[in-house]
Design an enzyme around this catalytic site. Sequence first.
Site, PDB file in Angstrom:
ATOM      1  N   LYS A 107       0.946  -1.316  -0.193  1.00 22.14           N
ATOM      2  CA  LYS A 107       0.540   0.131   0.447  1.00 22.14           C
ATOM      3  C   LYS A 107       0.879   0.794   0.312  1.00 22.14           C
ATOM      4  O   LYS A 107      -0.003   2.310  -0.887  1.00 22.14           O
ATOM      5  CB  LYS A 107      -0.923   0.071   1.420  1.00 22.14           C
ATOM      6  CG  LYS A 107      -2.071   0.029   1.082  1.00 22.14           C
ATOM      7  CD  LYS A 107      -2.593  -0.073   2.591  1.00 22.14           C
ATOM      8  CE  LYS A 107      -3.953  -0.758   3.111  1.00 22.14           C
ATOM      9  NZ  LYS A 107      -4.515  -0.580   4.248  1.00 22.14           N
ATOM     10  N   ASP A 137      -7.975   2.665   4.282  1.00 19.62           N
ATOM     11  CA  ASP A 137      -8.357   0.966   4.180  1.00 19.62           C
ATOM     12  C   ASP A 137      -9.060  -0.022   3.438  1.00 19.62           C
ATOM     13  O   ASP A 137     -10.012   1.031   2.815  1.00 19.62           O
ATOM     14  CB  ASP A 137      -9.944   1.043   6.523  1.00 19.62           C
ATOM     15  CG  ASP A 137      -9.634  -0.140   6.524  1.00 19.62           C
ATOM     16  OD1 ASP A 137      -8.582  -0.298   6.960  1.00 19.62           O
ATOM     17  OD2 ASP A 137     -10.797  -0.361   6.619  1.00 19.62           O
ATOM     18  N   PHE A 141       1.053  -6.879  -4.563  1.00 25.84           N
ATOM     19  CA  PHE A 141       1.003  -7.357  -3.709  1.00 25.84           C
ATOM     20  C   PHE A 141      -0.488  -8.014  -2.948  1.00 25.84           C
ATOM     21  O   PHE A 141      -1.717  -7.599  -4.232  1.00 25.84           O
ATOM     22  CB  PHE A 141       0.938  -6.183  -2.008  1.00 25.84           C
ATOM     23  CG  PHE A 141       0.318  -4.694  -2.156  1.00 25.84           C
ATOM     24  CD1 PHE A 141      -0.396  -4.050  -3.472  1.00 25.84           C
ATOM     25  CD2 PHE A 141      -0.815  -4.836  -1.104  1.00 25.84           C
ATOM     26  CE1 PHE A 141      -1.242  -3.211  -3.344  1.00 25.84           C
ATOM     27  CE2 PHE A 141      -1.434  -4.564  -0.847  1.00 25.84           C
ATOM     28  CZ  PHE A 141      -1.900  -2.982  -1.951  1.00 25.84           C
ATOM     29  N   LYS A 170      -2.334  -0.755 -12.838  1.00 27.92           N
ATOM     30  CA  LYS A 170      -3.248  -0.870 -12.112  1.00 27.92           C
ATOM     31  C   LYS A 170      -4.005   0.747 -11.011  1.00 27.92           C
ATOM     32  O   LYS A 170      -5.377   0.316 -10.709  1.00 27.92           O
ATOM     33  CB  LYS A 170      -2.362  -1.737 -10.701  1.00 27.92           C
ATOM     34  CG  LYS A 170      -3.347  -2.133  -9.423  1.00 27.92           C
ATOM     35  CD  LYS A 170      -3.175  -2.365  -8.337  1.00 27.92           C
ATOM     36  CE  LYS A 170      -3.854  -2.755  -7.044  1.00 27.92           C
ATOM     37  NZ  LYS A 170      -2.333  -3.323  -5.678  1.00 27.92           N
TER      38      LYS A 170
HETATM   39  P1  ITT Z   1      -2.667  -0.679   7.549  1.00 29.91           P
HETATM   40  O1  ITT Z   1      -4.016  -0.570   8.102  1.00 29.91           O
HETATM   41  O2  ITT Z   1      -1.108  -0.325   7.973  1.00 29.91           O
HETATM   42  O3  ITT Z   1      -2.949  -0.097   6.353  1.00 29.91           O
HETATM   43  P2  ITT Z   1      -3.393  -3.245   6.676  1.00 29.91           P
HETATM   44  O4  ITT Z   1      -2.499  -4.210   5.847  1.00 29.91           O
HETATM   45  O5  ITT Z   1      -3.846  -3.871   7.355  1.00 29.91           O
HETATM   46  O6  ITT Z   1      -2.292  -2.265   6.906  1.00 29.91           O
HETATM   47  P3  ITT Z   1      -5.733  -3.142   5.643  1.00 29.91           P
HETATM   48  O7  ITT Z   1      -6.829  -3.127   6.993  1.00 29.91           O
HETATM   49  O8  ITT Z   1      -6.703  -1.855   4.881  1.00 29.91           O
HETATM   50  O9  ITT Z   1      -5.109  -2.626   6.052  1.00 29.91           O
HETATM   51  O10 ITT Z   1      -6.277  -4.190   5.739  1.00 29.91           O
HETATM   52  C1  ITT Z   1      -5.770  -4.246   3.674  1.00 29.91           C
HETATM   53  C2  ITT Z   1      -6.014  -5.984   2.969  1.00 29.91           C
HETATM   54  O11 ITT Z   1      -6.632  -5.724   1.915  1.00 29.91           O
HETATM   55  C3  ITT Z   1      -4.568  -6.094   3.766  1.00 29.91           C
HETATM   56  O12 ITT Z   1      -4.518  -8.260   3.696  1.00 29.91           O
HETATM   57  C4  ITT Z   1      -4.640  -6.052   1.812  1.00 29.91           C
HETATM   58  O13 ITT Z   1      -3.349  -6.400   1.651  1.00 29.91           O
HETATM   59  C5  ITT Z   1      -5.798  -6.210   0.950  1.00 29.91           C
HETATM   60  N1  ITT Z   1      -5.639  -5.346  -0.184  1.00 29.91           N
HETATM   61  C6  ITT Z   1      -6.403  -4.150   0.346  1.00 29.91           C
HETATM   62  N2  ITT Z   1      -5.204  -3.772  -1.304  1.00 29.91           N
HETATM   63  C7  ITT Z   1      -5.205  -4.592  -1.942  1.00 29.91           C
HETATM   64  C8  ITT Z   1      -5.134  -4.553  -2.869  1.00 29.91           C
HETATM   65  O14 ITT Z   1      -4.847  -3.102  -3.881  1.00 29.91           O
HETATM   66  N3  ITT Z   1      -4.461  -5.634  -3.987  1.00 29.91           N
HETATM   67  C9  ITT Z   1      -4.289  -6.165  -2.896  1.00 29.91           C
HETATM   68  N4  ITT Z   1      -4.544  -6.783  -1.651  1.00 29.91           N
HETATM   69  C10 ITT Z   1      -5.421  -5.663  -1.442  1.00 29.91           C
END
Ligand code: ITT
Length: 192
Positions: free
Chosen positions: A13, A67, A146, A169
């Site tokens: 992210k 989020d 990712f 993307k």
């Molecule tokens: P932060 O809260 O610290 O930002 P996190 O990974 O915990 O990091 P989230 O709670 O927003 O973030 O969870 C998002 C989930 O969705 C996480 O497993 C990501 O890998 C997935 N995700 C979000 N955007 C994505 C994308 O563009 N491509 C693939 N997976 C994504």
Amino acid sequence: MPTVVVATGNPGKLQEMKAYLGELDWTLKLKPAEIDVEETGETFLENARLKASQVAIALDQWAIADDSGLEVRALNGAPGLYSARYGSSDGDRIERLLRELGDATDRQAQFVCAIALAQPDGQIILETAGVCLGTILTTPRGSGGFGYDPVFYVPALAKTFAEMPPAQKEQHSHRGIAFAQIMPQLRSLSLT
Ligand code: ITT
């Protein structure tokens, strides 16, 4: 140049957020790992607000948070808000998703991204959300991106997110769409 903290601990992210914010004259700072915000919100937007606001207050600096998550129709919207907590690694999370979906014929899904910008006192001054529709493949494809990218397929482009160059993307993804919506306001903000 104003300093803005990118309030995420997710490297995938972070890379995308930094690229999308790159045209602004902001100095971007990474959130210190010891600041961990509990995601107790009931929506993506509530969690984005919580993360931006709490990180801003902790550092007395501007903070921007994302989020996001994947909602799968045949799983009644799961993993949704729990997308990050669905497993302990990207590989685990994908494996669980494919296992739970099994050979379901309905593989419709959407990625959702909410973004919030907080000023140093924690007040949210801008927020937005973006959605990208797709389907879940039965086996991963591609090596870019990712998270769930290798199994999230966008039929209009006949590619998974993991098969798209970053600019493609950005153009089609939930995060790219959310940032595109908010960029005009971010450009005209004067952060003090
Ligand atoms: P932060 O809260 O610290 O930002 P996190 O990974 O915990 O990091 P989230 O709670 O927003 O973030 O969870 C998002 C989930 O969705 C996480 O497993 C990501 O890998 C997935 N995700 C979000 N955007 C994505 C994308 O563009 N491509 C693939 N997976 C994504």
